[in-house]
Design a protein around this motif. Structure first.
Motif, PDB file in Angstrom:
ATOM      1  N   THR A 159       0.838  -1.202   0.000  1.00  0.00           N
ATOM      2  CA  THR A 159       0.000   0.000   0.000  1.00  0.00           C
ATOM      3  C   THR A 159       0.868   1.245   0.000  1.00  0.00           C
ATOM      4  OG1 THR A 159      -1.699  -1.190   1.265  1.00  0.00           O
ATOM      5  CG2 THR A 159      -1.863   1.210   1.200  1.00  0.00           C
ATOM      6  N   GLY A 160       0.487   2.218  -0.826  1.00  0.00           N
ATOM      7  CA  GLY A 160       1.129   3.522  -0.810  1.00  0.00           C
ATOM      8  C   GLY A 160       0.181   4.558  -0.263  1.00  0.00           C
ATOM      9  N   CYS A 161       0.710   5.530   0.490  1.00  0.00           N
ATOM     10  CA  CYS A 161      -0.104   6.588   1.079  1.00  0.00           C
ATOM     11  C   CYS A 161       0.390   7.938   0.579  1.00  0.00           C
ATOM     12  CB  CYS A 161      -0.035   6.529   2.603  1.00  0.00           C
ATOM     13  SG  CYS A 161      -1.102   7.723   3.438  1.00  0.00           S
ATOM     14  N   ASP A 194     -10.337  10.728   5.161  1.00  0.00           N
ATOM     15  CA  ASP A 194     -10.184  12.050   5.760  1.00  0.00           C
ATOM     16  C   ASP A 194      -8.995  12.036   6.711  1.00  0.00           C
ATOM     17  OD1 ASP A 194     -11.015  10.922   8.185  1.00  0.00           O
ATOM     18  OD2 ASP A 194     -13.036  11.769   8.080  1.00  0.00           O
ATOM     19  N   ARG A 195      -8.776  13.154   7.410  1.00  0.00           N
ATOM     20  CA  ARG A 195      -7.579  13.256   8.242  1.00  0.00           C
ATOM     21  C   ARG A 195      -7.642  12.366   9.476  1.00  0.00           C
ATOM     22  NH1 ARG A 195      -8.279  17.113  12.392  1.00  0.00           N
ATOM     23  NH2 ARG A 195     -10.307  18.163  12.340  1.00  0.00           N
ATOM     24  N   HIS A 196      -8.802  11.757   9.738  1.00  0.00           N
ATOM     25  CA  HIS A 196      -8.941  10.802  10.838  1.00  0.00           C
ATOM     26  C   HIS A 196      -8.864   9.348  10.357  1.00  0.00           C
ATOM     27  CE1 HIS A 196     -10.007  14.113  13.457  1.00  0.00           C
ATOM     28  NE2 HIS A 196     -10.953  14.487  12.614  1.00  0.00           N
ATOM     29  N   GLY A 197      -8.651   9.155   9.050  1.00  0.00           N
ATOM     30  CA  GLY A 197      -8.560   7.810   8.503  1.00  0.00           C
ATOM     31  C   GLY A 197      -9.888   7.195   8.139  1.00  0.00           C
ATOM     32  N   ARG A 198     -10.947   7.998   8.082  1.00  0.00           N
ATOM     33  CA  ARG A 198     -12.263   7.465   7.721  1.00  0.00           C
ATOM     34  C   ARG A 198     -12.433   7.496   6.205  1.00  0.00           C
ATOM     35  NH1 ARG A 198     -14.962  11.173  12.333  1.00  0.00           N
ATOM     36  NH2 ARG A 198     -14.067  12.703  10.900  1.00  0.00           N
ATOM     37  N   ARG A 199     -12.926   6.385   5.668  1.00  0.00           N
ATOM     38  CA  ARG A 199     -13.049   6.232   4.214  1.00  0.00           C
ATOM     39  C   ARG A 199     -14.096   7.186   3.650  1.00  0.00           C
ATOM     40  NH1 ARG A 199     -16.304   2.344   1.310  1.00  0.00           N
ATOM     41  NH2 ARG A 199     -16.966   1.713   3.383  1.00  0.00           N
ATOM     42  N   GLY A 213       2.421  11.684   9.670  1.00  0.00           N
ATOM     43  CA  GLY A 213       2.901  10.733  10.658  1.00  0.00           C
ATOM     44  C   GLY A 213       1.905  10.379  11.741  1.00  0.00           C
ATOM     45  N   LYS A 214       0.666  10.822  11.631  1.00  0.00           N
ATOM     46  CA  LYS A 214      -0.305  10.589  12.699  1.00  0.00           C
ATOM     47  C   LYS A 214      -1.034   9.252  12.569  1.00  0.00           C
ATOM     48  CE  LYS A 214      -1.202  15.480  13.661  1.00  0.00           C
ATOM     49  NZ  LYS A 214      -2.231  16.562  13.698  1.00  0.00           N
ATOM     50  N   ILE A 215      -1.062   8.679  11.367  1.00  0.00           N
ATOM     51  CA  ILE A 215      -1.803   7.444  11.140  1.00  0.00           C
ATOM     52  C   ILE A 215      -0.888   6.439  10.449  1.00  0.00           C
ATOM     53  CG2 ILE A 215      -3.794   6.373  10.015  1.00  0.00           C
ATOM     54  CD1 ILE A 215      -5.200   9.047  10.070  1.00  0.00           C
ATOM     55  N   THR A 266      -4.008   4.761  15.074  1.00  0.00           N
ATOM     56  CA  THR A 266      -3.594   6.031  15.671  1.00  0.00           C
ATOM     57  C   THR A 266      -3.203   5.804  17.124  1.00  0.00           C
ATOM     58  OG1 THR A 266      -5.893   6.536  16.254  1.00  0.00           O
ATOM     59  CG2 THR A 266      -5.080   7.413  14.171  1.00  0.00           C
ATOM     60  N   GLY A 267      -2.480   6.777  17.683  1.00  0.00           N
ATOM     61  CA  GLY A 267      -2.088   6.648  19.078  1.00  0.00           C
ATOM     62  C   GLY A 267      -1.041   7.669  19.464  1.00  0.00           C
ATOM     63  N   PRO A 268      -0.480   7.517  20.649  1.00  0.00           N
ATOM     64  CA  PRO A 268       0.531   8.451  21.135  1.00  0.00           C
ATOM     65  C   PRO A 268       1.907   8.160  20.524  1.00  0.00           C
ATOM     66  CG  PRO A 268       0.098   6.791  22.799  1.00  0.00           C
ATOM     67  CD  PRO A 268      -0.868   6.525  21.676  1.00  0.00           C
ATOM     68  N   TRP A 269       2.017   8.453  19.236  1.00  0.00           N
ATOM     69  CA  TRP A 269       3.268   8.184  18.541  1.00  0.00           C
ATOM     70  C   TRP A 269       4.406   9.004  19.145  1.00  0.00           C
ATOM     71  CZ3 TRP A 269       3.058   4.076  15.606  1.00  0.00           C
ATOM     72  CH2 TRP A 269       1.887   3.754  14.924  1.00  0.00           C
ATOM     73  N   GLY A 270       5.583   8.513  18.998  1.00  0.00           N
ATOM     74  CA  GLY A 270       6.803   9.155  19.457  1.00  0.00           C
ATOM     75  C   GLY A 270       7.928   8.161  19.249  1.00  0.00           C
ATOM     76  N   ARG A 271       9.108   8.524  19.620  1.00  0.00           N
ATOM     77  CA  ARG A 271      10.225   7.585  19.462  1.00  0.00           C
ATOM     78  C   ARG A 271      10.002   6.379  20.380  1.00  0.00           C
ATOM     79  NH1 ARG A 271      14.846   7.967  16.866  1.00  0.00           N
ATOM     80  NH2 ARG A 271      14.374  10.155  16.401  1.00  0.00           N
ATOM     81  N   PRO A 272       9.996   5.162  19.831  1.00  0.00           N
ATOM     82  CA  PRO A 272       9.746   3.983  20.666  1.00  0.00           C
ATOM     83  C   PRO A 272      10.875   3.773  21.669  1.00  0.00           C
ATOM     84  CG  PRO A 272      10.439   3.322  18.470  1.00  0.00           C
ATOM     85  CD  PRO A 272      10.240   4.802  18.419  1.00  0.00           C
TER      86      PRO A 272
END
Length: 470
Positions: free
Chosen positions: A90-92, A137-142, A442-444, A459-465
């Motif tokens: 998949t490409g985004c 959309d920006r929330h990932g809803r189709r 980088g949010k989704i 989605t979630g609290p992304w950051g450096r793992p």
């Protein structure tokens, strides 16, 4: 990918576990030296322990959640047919209201939901694979979902171009005959925004006809690096160099393919690795992260494989082979690519359950970044992973791998220090994950479970793992 009868899941059932027995180690940055490279690392904490999903689909770290973007046979394309089976690479891309996904469908046999063979978008009406495009959309809803290319065969992975298109790869060497009206085993370009640009699909024959898996495109030279998932003999790693004066852009590859010399334009070469002056016959020879080989490139004699498969046109002494070359992604100034596993029974020198390599075009070297030892208990969710396949570079550091092995399936993160951590677990079945790719902001993280066919927005609290030990 699993639609092949030679997939790892089928090959490894009943085989004895053994081999290296080392865990993930190494570095995705500069290797710190031989001592560090030899150090076996325990699993990293990452984003924390996975939380079981009451809905029985995805276990995710605390604070993370998912949305089902599309589901094979359930959601509908705007043409009225159901979403096709077997979502894969998949490409985004940035979209007017969020993102646009181009979703491969690895359909090569009797999967229940084909890509509809719509007029003008179909390469070969006898083939049932292709790509669909999903606007979210920006929330990932189709928002909408439609066919972008149809009539291709066994679309596995692919890659994003610097000019914002998707290259979809056919993992096959199928010739015309029977239901198939055309030869297959090519790469096709898909425009995520302009559906009219996908009319009358054109095979990019100059990239060769073989079991394509994935591609990575150099944004500076527009060279294209390609993996081959094949055996008997094992597959090759390729580089296509554009002709002098070529300027990449939307429609540029299609225009090349339509030239009188379109089948042979540019140069297609296979990788040969050297350790000092010694030839490296197979990438499985490398067992230690930090192993670095010098690379030479050998011209492919007949890239359209009219009489002999491309990989069989070379002797073992001319090229470097690898079992199950899979995902590819451009990042950090070079091309990452994955070898999913190796067994001595398939001609490999050593056994492993996954390698991540990095090709540096400036130095003309390839470096083993991470290796997975043979997983002796794949049915247990105990921090051991096997069969990495699709790959994406994370904006938060390291890479994300889609696991296609035995037993429990995960999205597996690998930190910049080379430590693995679980990012998601398939709680529905043992089907592989496919197509991990981040939205531009980088949010989704978008990813798929191939069967029965789900596309997720995570989605979630992304950051450096966290690189701390589990």
């Amino acid at each position: 990918m699993t639609s092949s009868p030679l997939s790892r899941r089928s090959l490894l059932r009943g085989t004895a576990a053994g081999g290296l027995g080392i865990v993930v180690a190494g570095s995705l940055d500069a290797i710190a030296g031989p001592a560090a490279a030899r150090a076996a690392c325990r699993p990293a904490l990452g984003y924390g322990d996975l939380v079981p999903d009451p809905a029985g689909l995805l276990a995710l770290p605390p604070g993370f959640s998912y949305t089902v973007v599309a589901q094979a046979g359930v959601t509908l394309l705007e043409s009225g047919q159901p979403t096709p089976s077997d979502a894969d690479g998949t490409g985004c891309f940035r979209g007017p209201r969020g993102s646009v996904l181009v979703n491969n469908h690895e359909i090569g046999g009797d999967e229940p939901y084909p890509v509809p063979a719509l007029p003008g978008l179909t390469y070969d009406p006898g083939a049932r694979g292709g790509t669909t495009t999903i606007e979210v959309d920006r929330h990932g809803r189709r928002l909408r979902e439609y066919v972008s290319v149809a009539g291709t065969h066994n679309n596995c992975a692919g890659g994003i171009t610097p000019w914002g298109t998707w290259l979809t790869c056919e993992e096959t060497e199928q010739r015309a005959g029977g239901q198939f009206l055309k030869d297959h085993g090519y790469v096709f370009e898909v425009d995520p925004h302009d559906r009219s640009a996908n009319q009358d699909p054109v095979a990019l024959r100059f990239l060769g006809r073989y079991s394509h898996e994935a591609v990575a495109v150099d944004p500076y030279t527009h060279s294209i690096y390609l993996t081959e998932d094949a055996s008997g003999p094992n597959g090759l790693y390729f580089r296509w160099t554009p002709p002098p004066g070529f300027r990449g852009g939307k429609g540029a590859l299609r225009a090349l393919a339509q030239r009188p010399d379109g089948a042979t334009v540019g140069s297609l070469e296979a990788m040969r690795c050297l350790r000092g002056d010694g030839h490296v016959a197979d990438l499985s020879e490398a067992t230690t992260p930090g192993t670095r080989y010098k690379v030479e490139w050998v011209e492919v004699p007949d890239r359209d494989a009219r009489t002999v498969s491309v990989r069989k046109q070379f002797t073992d002494g001319e090229v470097t082979r690898s079992r199950k070359l899979e995902g590819a992604w451009w990042g950090d100034g070079g091309a990452y690519f994955v070898a999913s596993y190796a067994r001595r029974s398939d001609g490999s020198v050593n056994e492993h359950d996954g390698q991540v390599w990095f090709y540096d075009p400036r130095r003309q070297t390839v470096t083993l970044k991470t290796i997975f030892g043979v997983n002796t208990d794949p049915e247990a969710d105990n921090g051991n992973y096997d069969g990495p396949d699709n790959i994406t570079v994370s904006p938060y550091g390291g890479v994300i791998l889609a696991e296609d092995g035995e037993g429990v399936s995960h999205l597996v993160g690998v930190t910049e220090q080379g430590k693995a951590y679980p990012l998601a677990r398939n709680e529905l079945n043992d089907s592989e994950f496919t197509g991990p790719t981040f939205s531009a902001d980088g949010k989704i993280l978008y990813a798929n479970i191939q069967s029965p066919g789900y596309v997720f927005a995570i989605t979630g609290p992304w950051g450096r793992p966290s690189n701390a030990h589990r």
